[in-house]
Design an enzyme around this catalytic site. Sequence first.
Site, PDB file in Angstrom:
ATOM      1  N   ARG A  57       0.854  -1.183   0.000  1.00 18.81           N
ATOM      2  CA  ARG A  57       0.000   0.000   0.000  1.00 18.81           C
ATOM      3  C   ARG A  57       0.894   1.238   0.000  1.00 18.81           C
ATOM      4  NH1 ARG A  57       2.360   2.367   3.614  1.00 18.81           N
ATOM      5  NH2 ARG A  57       0.769   3.939   3.548  1.00 18.81           N
ATOM      6  N   GLY A  58       0.248   2.410  -0.174  1.00 21.76           N
ATOM      7  CA  GLY A  58       1.017   3.636  -0.352  1.00 21.76           C
ATOM      8  C   GLY A  58       1.164   3.884  -1.846  1.00 21.76           C
ATOM      9  N   ARG A  90      -7.238  -0.343  -6.836  1.00 19.24           N
ATOM     10  CA  ARG A  90      -7.441   0.777  -5.914  1.00 19.24           C
ATOM     11  C   ARG A  90      -7.552   2.042  -6.764  1.00 19.24           C
ATOM     12  NH1 ARG A  90      -4.133   1.275  -0.655  1.00 19.24           N
ATOM     13  NH2 ARG A  90      -6.047   2.404  -0.140  1.00 19.24           N
ATOM     14  N   GLN A 192      -2.180   3.316   9.776  1.00 24.37           N
ATOM     15  CA  GLN A 192      -0.865   3.314   9.099  1.00 24.37           C
ATOM     16  C   GLN A 192       0.173   4.152   9.856  1.00 24.37           C
ATOM     17  OE1 GLN A 192      -3.815   3.782   7.584  1.00 24.37           O
ATOM     18  NE2 GLN A 192      -3.818   3.081   5.469  1.00 24.37           N
ATOM     19  N   ASP A 237      -1.753  11.012  -2.810  1.00 24.55           N
ATOM     20  CA  ASP A 237      -2.153   9.906  -3.696  1.00 24.55           C
ATOM     21  C   ASP A 237      -2.536  10.405  -5.086  1.00 24.55           C
ATOM     22  OD1 ASP A 237      -2.578   8.785  -0.832  1.00 24.55           O
ATOM     23  OD2 ASP A 237      -2.513   7.062  -2.181  1.00 24.55           O
ATOM     24  N   ASN A 247      -5.160  12.733  -0.220  1.00 18.59           N
ATOM     25  CA  ASN A 247      -4.267  11.929   0.629  1.00 18.59           C
ATOM     26  C   ASN A 247      -5.148  11.232   1.666  1.00 18.59           C
ATOM     27  OD1 ASN A 247      -1.504  11.103   1.271  1.00 18.59           O
ATOM     28  ND2 ASN A 247      -1.799  12.224   3.176  1.00 18.59           N
ATOM     29  N   LYS A 248      -4.518  10.443   2.503  1.00 19.62           N
ATOM     30  CA  LYS A 248      -5.245   9.633   3.494  1.00 19.62           C
ATOM     31  C   LYS A 248      -6.311  10.451   4.228  1.00 19.62           C
ATOM     32  CE  LYS A 248      -5.023   6.172   4.036  1.00 19.62           C
ATOM     33  NZ  LYS A 248      -5.985   5.275   3.339  1.00 19.62           N
TER      34      LYS A 248
HETATM   35  O1  MRU Z   1      -4.503   3.543   1.902  1.00 15.16           O
HETATM   36  P1  MRU Z   1      -3.011   3.670   1.823  1.00 15.16           P
HETATM   37  O2  MRU Z   1      -2.295   3.144   3.013  1.00 15.16           O
HETATM   38  O3  MRU Z   1      -2.466   3.134   0.518  1.00 15.16           O
HETATM   39  O4  MRU Z   1      -2.819   5.236   1.800  1.00 15.16           O
HETATM   40  C1  MRU Z   1      -1.527   5.770   1.841  1.00 15.16           C
HETATM   41  C2  MRU Z   1      -1.528   7.235   1.943  1.00 15.16           C
HETATM   42  O5  MRU Z   1      -2.533   7.908   1.956  1.00 15.16           O
HETATM   43  C3  MRU Z   1      -0.194   7.863   1.910  1.00 15.16           C
HETATM   44  O6  MRU Z   1      -0.166   8.972   2.733  1.00 15.16           O
HETATM   45  C4  MRU Z   1      -0.013   8.234   0.453  1.00 15.16           C
HETATM   46  O7  MRU Z   1       0.069   7.082  -0.338  1.00 15.16           O
HETATM   47  C5  MRU Z   1       1.054   9.142   0.190  1.00 15.16           C
HETATM   48  S1  MRU Z   1       2.678   8.517   0.390  1.00 15.16           S
HETATM   49  C6  MRU Z   1       3.095   7.762  -1.046  1.00 15.16           C
END
Ligand code: MRU
Length: 346
Positions: A57-58, A90, A192, A237, A247-248
């Site tokens: 993930r990320g 995703r 996370q 993202d 972003n998250k």
């Molecule tokens: O749902 P995830 O764990 O894939 O989300 C990750 C994030 O939101 C990170 O902050 C994001 O990918 C930026 S870092 C590359």
Amino acid sequence: MYVAAEGKDYRTVWVEGAPYPPVVHMIDQTKLPVHFEIYASARVETTYWAIKDMIVRGAGAIGAAAAFGMAQGFSENQPEEARNLLNNSRPTAQNLSDATRRVYEAAIGSERSVRTAWETAQALADENVEACEKISKFGEVLIPDNGHVLTHCNAGWLAMVNKGTALGPIYNVHHQGRGVRVTADETRPRGQGALLTAWELFNEGVPHVVAPDTNIAYNLQGKGHFGEVNVVIVGADRIAADGSVANKIGTSVVAALAKRYGVPFYVAAPTATIDLACLDGDAIPIEERGEEEVKYLQGALVVNPGSPVQNPAFDVTPPEDITGIITEHGIIKPTTEEILRIKSAA
Ligand code: MRU
């Protein structure tokens, strides 16, 4: 980066085996920080599930996994199906569809399409590592000596192929001996920040504290464990043409409160995260995940069983709440003019 438990350097995603097709390997992030396990995927279908189930993930890491998955699709002689499958794993991270497009377009007309696909995927993973190094260098000047950085979710090496985006500048400052302290937001529902960012910082020896998401205002008011926050740095993202950043989930709360309390708020991301086809934040697709992530914590029920829940994985921070975007080509303001300039430099 260095993994304390194993005593060696790992990338988040890599390939092993020769000559073709190699097997895609990734650190199983669903097991961290308790267990360090490697997940091996020999087929595009299992790479798809690894992305969907967040074994990897990320944004940058799933971009690299999808690039190798696309190469598996060429090896299996089903590139179109592989591209569709991976793109549906995703929806929010721009790096994913950007990676499948680049591998597909490089290989589809090529005489040696399988080899070209694997080489392009590897180049993309290497490019991700180089971009993080440059982002870390540009970002390190934003952190004062003995500074205090607040971050949300995990934008470290686990979220990219190595080094990370938001955590990269922190690692540089730490290794320069300038001193840096980090507050890692817990980042419910999947945690996370509490699980992955804390694990990374712990392994690198960076002083840090994990704070529940309900502490965001408290921390930005300077009342938390490390006192005044000098700067907020988060990842991204997808970045729209107007400078809006997905972003998250919860990131936009951090940004709004950072503005309210006068703390600079920076987003660190490679230009591959910019999607010019999204003119503004409303055009960015937001992934909705399953209710079990909210209802259960480590298997224990934490919500009234009969109540419905919501679980959007990302939110969008408007450009007016962002101080700057740290890219591999330098730090820019979140304006359309600057976004177009930096994207054309890529
Ligand atoms: O749902 P995830 O764990 O894939 O989300 C990750 C994030 O939101 C990170 O902050 C994001 O990918 C930026 S870092 C590359």
